[in-house]
Design a protein around this motif. Structure first.
Motif, PDB file in Angstrom:
ATOM      1  N   LEU A 127      10.597   1.945 -17.365  1.00 32.90           N
ATOM      2  CA  LEU A 127       9.612   2.987 -17.066  1.00 32.90           C
ATOM      3  C   LEU A 127       8.223   2.393 -16.847  1.00 32.90           C
ATOM      4  O   LEU A 127       7.475   2.833 -15.963  1.00 32.90           O
ATOM      5  N   ALA A 128       7.864   1.375 -17.634  1.00 35.36           N
ATOM      6  CA  ALA A 128       6.551   0.737 -17.489  1.00 35.36           C
ATOM      7  C   ALA A 128       6.416   0.074 -16.117  1.00 35.36           C
ATOM      8  O   ALA A 128       5.332   0.084 -15.521  1.00 35.36           O
ATOM      9  N   SER A 129       7.509  -0.497 -15.622  1.00 37.19           N
ATOM     10  CA  SER A 129       7.450  -1.110 -14.283  1.00 37.19           C
ATOM     11  C   SER A 129       7.166  -0.057 -13.214  1.00 37.19           C
ATOM     12  O   SER A 129       6.394  -0.295 -12.284  1.00 37.19           O
ATOM     13  N   LEU A 130       7.763   1.122 -13.361  1.00 35.30           N
ATOM     14  CA  LEU A 130       7.537   2.194 -12.381  1.00 35.30           C
ATOM     15  C   LEU A 130       6.096   2.697 -12.455  1.00 35.30           C
ATOM     16  O   LEU A 130       5.453   2.941 -11.423  1.00 35.30           O
ATOM     17  N   VAL A 131       5.572   2.848 -13.672  1.00 35.96           N
ATOM     18  CA  VAL A 131       4.185   3.301 -13.826  1.00 35.96           C
ATOM     19  C   VAL A 131       3.223   2.256 -13.280  1.00 35.96           C
ATOM     20  O   VAL A 131       2.252   2.587 -12.586  1.00 35.96           O
ATOM     21  N   SER A 132       3.464   0.984 -13.579  1.00 45.47           N
ATOM     22  CA  SER A 132       2.560  -0.063 -13.093  1.00 45.47           C
ATOM     23  C   SER A 132       2.576  -0.153 -11.570  1.00 45.47           C
ATOM     24  O   SER A 132       1.537  -0.356 -10.933  1.00 45.47           O
ATOM     25  N   LEU A 133       3.751   0.019 -10.967  1.00 44.75           N
ATOM     26  CA  LEU A 133       3.833   0.016  -9.504  1.00 44.75           C
ATOM     27  C   LEU A 133       3.092   1.224  -8.914  1.00 44.75           C
ATOM     28  O   LEU A 133       2.360   1.088  -7.923  1.00 44.75           O
ATOM     29  N   ALA A 134       3.298   2.403  -9.512  1.00 44.52           N
ATOM     30  CA  ALA A 134       2.590   3.594  -9.033  1.00 44.52           C
ATOM     31  C   ALA A 134       1.085   3.422  -9.184  1.00 44.52           C
ATOM     32  O   ALA A 134       0.304   3.824  -8.305  1.00 44.52           O
ATOM     33  N   TYR A 135       0.686   2.809 -10.274  1.00 46.56           N
ATOM     34  CA  TYR A 135      -0.739   2.583 -10.563  1.00 46.56           C
ATOM     35  C   TYR A 135      -1.372   1.657  -9.528  1.00 46.56           C
ATOM     36  O   TYR A 135      -2.418   1.973  -8.934  1.00 46.56           O
ATOM     37  N   THR A 136      -0.742   0.519  -9.283  1.00 43.78           N
ATOM     38  CA  THR A 136      -1.314  -0.440  -8.337  1.00 43.78           C
ATOM     39  C   THR A 136      -1.277   0.093  -6.907  1.00 43.78           C
ATOM     40  O   THR A 136      -2.210  -0.131  -6.132  1.00 43.78           O
ATOM     41  N   GLU A 137      -0.219   0.811  -6.555  1.00 43.08           N
ATOM     42  CA  GLU A 137      -0.154   1.394  -5.219  1.00 43.08           C
ATOM     43  C   GLU A 137      -1.233   2.467  -5.041  1.00 43.08           C
ATOM     44  O   GLU A 137      -1.846   2.580  -3.979  1.00 43.08           O
ATOM     45  N   ALA A 138      -1.463   3.266  -6.086  1.00 42.83           N
ATOM     46  CA  ALA A 138      -2.493   4.310  -6.006  1.00 42.83           C
ATOM     47  C   ALA A 138      -3.867   3.705  -5.800  1.00 42.83           C
ATOM     48  O   ALA A 138      -4.688   4.232  -5.033  1.00 42.83           O
ATOM     49  N   ILE A 139      -4.145   2.578  -6.458  1.00 43.22           N
ATOM     50  CA  ILE A 139      -5.444   1.909  -6.286  1.00 43.22           C
ATOM     51  C   ILE A 139      -5.601   1.410  -4.862  1.00 43.22           C
ATOM     52  O   ILE A 139      -6.667   1.565  -4.247  1.00 43.22           O
TER      53      ILE A 139
END
Length: 633
Positions: A260-272
Motif C-alpha cells: 500500500l505504501a508503494s501505491l501511495v508513494s507513486l500517487a504522491y510523486t505523480e501528483a507532484i
C-alpha cells in the motif's frame, strides 16, 4: 515578444567580485601555511556544522514569526468575517512568495541540483541561503503544505558550497562539502545525525566517497546537531511511545503495508509532477495556467490549499502536530484518516507545483502516518479476533507507514529507516520497518519498470541533483562524436597468459575480444584476469574461456544521455560502440571520462559570446570530434 511587469523588477544582488578577491587571498594564505589535512578537515566540518546549526535555528525562528503574524495577528483581524477567512492566509503567503520570486528569480529558481551540477564552476551569492530561508519560512508559516527539511538541507548545502567557493576547492572536494552541508542540515533539522549522514551518501555522493569523505560528513552532522540541540533544547521532532514487535507472524501485515505504501508513494510523486506540469501550462486542459505571471501562481496555489483546508485544517503547514497525535495512538475515525490522506496529497502537490518553497519529506511522512493508522484500523475491523490480536496497533503501523512512504517517495530507504530509528530510539521498530520499506521499494520499482511511470527526480522534490541543461546538452551530442577510435582488441583464441601480458604492456583496464570475423565476442577486464590468476599457467586456457560474453553496448547514433543511462544502470565505466548497420562490428569505445570532458567542453562553448567564438568551431559536434581525434593521436 516578452513583456516586463512594471511592479516586479529583478533585484540585482551585490557583485561577487569582492567575494572573489577575498576568496583568492584566503586561498593564498591557506596554500602558504600548508596546514595538516586532518586540521583542515576538522575546521571545515566545524564551520559547516556550526554554520548550518545556527542557520537552522534562525530558520525555525522565522517560521514561528510568520505563523504568529499570519495565523494569530492577521487571522485575528479578518476572522470576524467568518471562518472561511482562514483560506486567505495561504493566499497572503503566496503573494509574498510570488513577489520574492519576481525579485530574485535566479536564486528562487535554483535548488540543491544547481549547486551540485555547478561543481564549483560558478559564483554563489552569499545572499542565497538567507533569501531561500525567508521564502521557505513565509511558505511554511502561512500554511503551504510542504516540509522544512529541504530548506534545512539547502541551508547546510549552501554553507558547504560557500566554504568551497571561498577556498576555491577542486571539483571533487566541492561536492564533498555539499554532502557534508546536506548531512548537517538534515541532522540539525530532525536531530537525526545518522540519518543525515546516510542521506548525504545516498542522495548527494552516491557511491563516490572515501573514509576521509565520511569523516567530514560525520563531523559536520555532529557539530550541526550539537548547535541545534544547544539552542532548541534537543526536543525530538516527535514524542513516540514505546512499541514492541511481539510475533514473527506480524511480518505478514507489514508486507501488506509495504504494498500500500508503494501505491501511495507513486500517487504522491505523480501528483507532484502533474501539478508542476499544470502550472507550467503543459497540460492541454490547464494551458492558461502557464501564461499567468509567475508571481500570481503561488497565490492561486495558496487559494486552492486554503479552500481544501476549510474541510480539513490539519493539512496546512508541516502538520507535525497532527502526525504526532496519530503516532501516539490517538483514535481517528477511518473517514477522517482517509480525508487527511487524500487532501494532504493534493495540497502538497498544489503547493509544490504553484511555486511555494519547501520540501516533500514532511508531507510524505504525514501521508505514511495516515496510511499506517488507516491500515491498522481496517485490519482491526475485518480480521477475526485471533488475527486481530497480533495485528499492529494504529500508532505502530503509522510509524512503519511513515518510513515506507518516505522511502518510496524520495528513494532513500536507508535514510528513512535510520531516521525512524533515531526518532524513536527503539530497536524494536527496525525489523517491521525494513520489511515495509523493502517491499515498498521493490513494488514501486517493479511498477515503474513495467509501465510508463517515471521516478520523481530529486529536482522536483526540491533537492534534485540533475541539471536539466546538462541533459539537454548530452541529448544533442551523439556517441560517434565522442567515442575513441583507438582501443585494444584481442583474438578470441589467444591464451589467457598472453592476453594478460598484452593488457599489462598496453596499460589498459580492458580489451575487446574479437572472433575470426573481427566481430565482438566479449570483453576481458582486469577483474576477469585477477579472478583467474591461479589458472594462467594453463596453456589451454584462452580468452574464450574467461571473457564476459554478455556485452552491453551502444550505437554510434545514440545520444550521450542514452549511453550514460546505460552505463549508470550497470555501473560501467565504458561501452563498446557498434556500427549502426551491424550489431557486432565495433567502431570505437565510449568512456565516462570522454563523456565528462565532452559535457564540460559543450558547457564552456555554450557560454561563449559570439565575439569570443571567432576562430573557434561553432559546432558542438565539431569541437567534440576534435577532442576525439586528439585522443586517437
Amino acid at each position: 515578444m516578452t513583456s516586463t511587469n512594471p511592479i516586479l523588477k529583478t533585484q540585482v544582488l551585490p557583485s561577487p567580485d569582492l567575494n572573489t578577491s577575498i576568496s583568492s587571498r584566503l586561498t593564498s594564505i591557506l596554500n602558504h601555511r600548508q596546514l595538516p589535512p586532518e586540521l583542515v578537515l576538522l575546521v571545515s566540518a566545524f564551520l559547516i556544522g556550526s554554520g548550518t546549526g545556527v542557520g537552522i535555528i534562525i530558520f525555525r525562528f522565522l517560521i514561528d514569526v510568520c505563523q504568529t503574524l499570519t495565523f494569530k495577528n492577521f487571522l485575528g483581524i479578518i476572522s470576524q468575517w467568518g471562518f472561511q477567512t482562514v483560506a486567505l492566509v495561504p493566499v497572503l503567503g503566496g503573494i509574498i512568495v510570488g513577489i520574492m520570486r519576481g525579485l530574485f528569480p535566479k536564486i528562487l529558481g535554483q535548488n540543491l541540483s544547481t549547486l551540485i551540477s555547478q561543481e564549483g564552476s560558478q559564483n554563489i551569492s552569499p545572499w542565497r541561503p538567507l533569501i531561500k530561508m525567508v521564502a521557505a519560512a513565509v511558505s511554511l508559516g502561512t500554511g503551504a503544505s510542504l516540509g522544512s527539511e529541504s530548506p534545512s538541507v539547502e541551508i547546510g548545502a549552501s554553507t558547504g558550497a560557500l566554504l568551497g567557493q571561498t577556498f576555491q576547492v577542486a571539483k571533487g572536494r566541492y561536492r564533498l562539502l555539499l554532502g557534508a552541508g546536506a548531512a548537517a542540515g538534515l541532522a540539525a533539522g530532525f536531530h537525526t545525525p545518522i540519518a543525515g549522514v546516510f542521506f548525504a551518501l545516498e542522495v548527494v555522493l552516491g557511491t563516490t566517497f572515501t573514509s576521509s569523505a565520511l569523516s567530514i560528513i560525520l563531523l559536520s552532522a555532529v557539530f550541526a546537531d550539537i548547535i541545534s540541540r544547544f539552542f532548541s533544547g534537543g526536543n525530538p521532532a516527535f514524542y513516540l511511545p514505546s512499541y514492541s514487535f511481539f510475533s514473527p507472524w506480524e511480518g505478514i501485515f507489514y508486507v501488506g503495508l509495504g504494498v500500500l505504501a508503494s501505491l501511495v508513494s507513486l500517487a504522491y510523486t505523480e501528483a507532484i509532477k502533474i501539478a508542476g506540469w499544470a502550472f507550467e501550462g503543459k497540460i492541454p486542459m490547464l494551458k492558461p495556467l502557464g501564461s499567468l505571471p509567475q508571481f500570481i501562481k503561488p497565490a492561486l496555489g495558496g487559494l486552492l490549499v486554503g479552500i481544501a483546508a476549510l474541510y480539513s485544517p490539519e493539512i496546512m503547514g508541516v502538520g507535525y502536530g497532527t502526525l504526532a497525535s496519530i503516532l501516539a495512538g490517538r483514535s481517528f475515525p477511518i473517514t477522517e484518516l482517509l480525508s487527511l490522506l487524500v487532501l494532504k496529497l493534493l495540497a502538497t502537490a498544489i503547493s509544490s507545483g504553484s511555486g511555494f518553497v519547501g520540501g516533500i519529506f514532511a508531507p510524505a511522512m504525514f501521508l505514511g502516518g495516515c496510511l499506517g493508522a488507516l491500515y491498522a484500523d481496517v485490519l482491526q475491523q475485518v480480521l477475526p479476533p485471533a488475527l486481530a490480536a497480533i495485528a499492529p496497533t494504529p500508532g505502530f503501523a503509522a510509524m512503519v507507514g511513515l518510513a515506507a512512504v518516505l522511502a518510496g517517495s524520495v528513494k532513500a530507504p536507508l535514510t528513512a529507516i535510520l531516521m525512524l530509528f533515531e526518532l524513536t530510539g527503539n530497536y524494536q521498530v527496525i525489523l517491521p520497518v525494513m520489511i515495509a520499506v523493502g517491499i515498498c521499494i521493490w513494488v514501486s520499482e517493479g511498477i515503474k519498470s513495467n509501465g510508463s511511470l517515471d521516478s520523481l527526480d530529486l529536482q522536483q522534490m526540491g533537492i534534485g541533483v540533475e541539471k536539466p541543461h546538462d541533459l539537454d546538452v548530452m541529448q544533442k551530442i551523439t556517441v560517434s562524436s565522442v567515442m575513441e577510435a583507438n582501443y585494444l582488441s584481442l583474438p578470441l583464441a589467444l591464451s589467457a597468459r598472453s592476453a594478460t601480458r598484452k593488457i599489462l604492456d598496453s596499460q589498459q583496464h580492458f580489451a575487446l575480444v574479437m572472433d575470426d570475423r573481427e566481430q565482438i565476442h566479449g570483453i576481458i577486464t582486469m577483474g576477469d584476469l585477477k579472478r583467474h590468476l591461479p589458472d594462467l599457467d594453463d596453456a589451454n586456457l584462452t580468452l574464450a574461456d574467461i571473457c564476459t560474453k554478455e556485452v552491453l553496448y551502444t550505437s554510434e547514433s545514440q545520444s550521450l544521455a542514452e549511453a550514460l543511462k546505460q552505463m549508470n544502470a550497470r555501473g560501467l565505466s565504458f561501452l563498446p560502440v557498434i556500427a549502426a548497420d551491424h550489431h557486432r562490428r565495433v567502431v570505437g569505445v565510449l568512456s565516462k571520462h570522454g563523456i565528462d570532458l565532452a559535457r564540460e567542453l559543450a558547457e564552456v562553448e555554450s557560454a561563449l559570446t559570439p565575439e569570443k567564438e571567432e576562430g573557434l568551431s561553432s559546432s558542438r559536434d565539431g569541437t567534440v570530434a576534435i577532442m576525439g581525434s586528439e585522443k586517437s593521436r
